[in-house]
Design an enzyme around this catalytic site. Sequence first.
Site, PDB file in Angstrom:
ATOM      1  CE  LYS B 100      -2.902   2.874   2.901  1.00 40.71           C
ATOM      2  NZ  LYS B 100      -4.148   3.109   4.008  1.00 40.71           N
ATOM      3  N   GLY B 161      -8.514   8.631   9.622  1.00 43.34           N
ATOM      4  CA  GLY B 161      -8.842   8.751  11.011  1.00 43.34           C
ATOM      5  C   GLY B 161     -10.056   9.593  11.486  1.00 43.34           C
ATOM      6  CB  THR B 210      -9.514   5.167  12.999  1.00 43.52           C
ATOM      7  OG1 THR B 210      -8.001   5.257  12.455  1.00 43.52           O
ATOM      8  CG2 THR B 210      -9.490   5.960  14.383  1.00 43.52           C
TER       9      THR B 210
END
Lengths: 66, 267
Positions: B100, B161, B210
């Site tokens: 990634k 997040g 998250t």
Amino acid sequence: MQVILNGQPQRFDTPLNIVQLLEYMALQGKRIAVERNGEIVPRSQFGEQMLADGDRLEIVVAVGGG
Amino acid sequence: MDNLIIAGKTYSSRLLVGTGKYKDFAETRASIDASGAQIITVAIRRTNIGQNPGEPNLLDILPPSQYTLLPNTAGCFTVDDAVRTLRLARELLDGHSLVKLEVLGDPKTLFPNMVETLKAAEILVKENFQVMVYTSDDPILARQLEEIGCVAVMPLASLIGSGMGILNPWNLQIIIDNAKVPVIVDAGVGTASDAAIAMELGCDGVLMNTAIAAAQRPILMASAMRKGVEAGREAYLAGRMAKKLYSASPSSPVTGVISSSSKDQAA
């Protein structure tokens, strides 16, 4: 001899290779990867590569992340 | 079977999860198992000099034999740092090339620096990495990343997040409609309905960290996310009904309703 190990200066009085460095760091047998002066050091070469004064070493592990 | 295929490998789960921000490894492992995810992201960081030798390693808890590990470049703000991090990751994971890529542009918003991301993607593809790339939700940039040879494009739904959910479904829709590689919505999902909405748009998967780790009960949220992704995918495949304002169509028969009105015939 002084090297930069994970960003920190580190002095060694005797010559050592990467296997010995990992033993010194208590990382022998751990899943780690090593970069020396911007180049990956394959595991098979850990015993052959002697550290040199001024080397920049990065030793990394996998940690939790997103 | 309705599988997700990335770089030629088949996955039955369309939920991809991160491994950060959990209180301990036991919670990490239990949450990942509850999520059903097969692809899990990990970060690459310097070892601590003088760390406790007996300390468990993340890869002992999440062995690469059981999961597809997706090393990331989280925290990298330059092409050089991102590329070096993934070269180290490939060495660490015995030649595993699925990665990634994210190159960040701003520490406050963690918004990606797309100019640097494009440069890093080119280098990594040339070095035979299979690059899943975090991107802004700009359809042109997503197309360029695909043209470079990235194996999946991963537009944000909202900031990393933030838990703000799907803020621009229209851009995501354009990216999905045009892409020939899998589109994974990455970042911004807050709860299970967000994941379902992403999947209903037709994206191929959702990546989150998250939303699960910062839930009051992460393991239960991991299970909810699994269901949200599955429900959204099934709804997408089923094809939703058309929306129609003011043209009510009852679901029950309109005749034979009992009545006491005067319209009934007297016996």
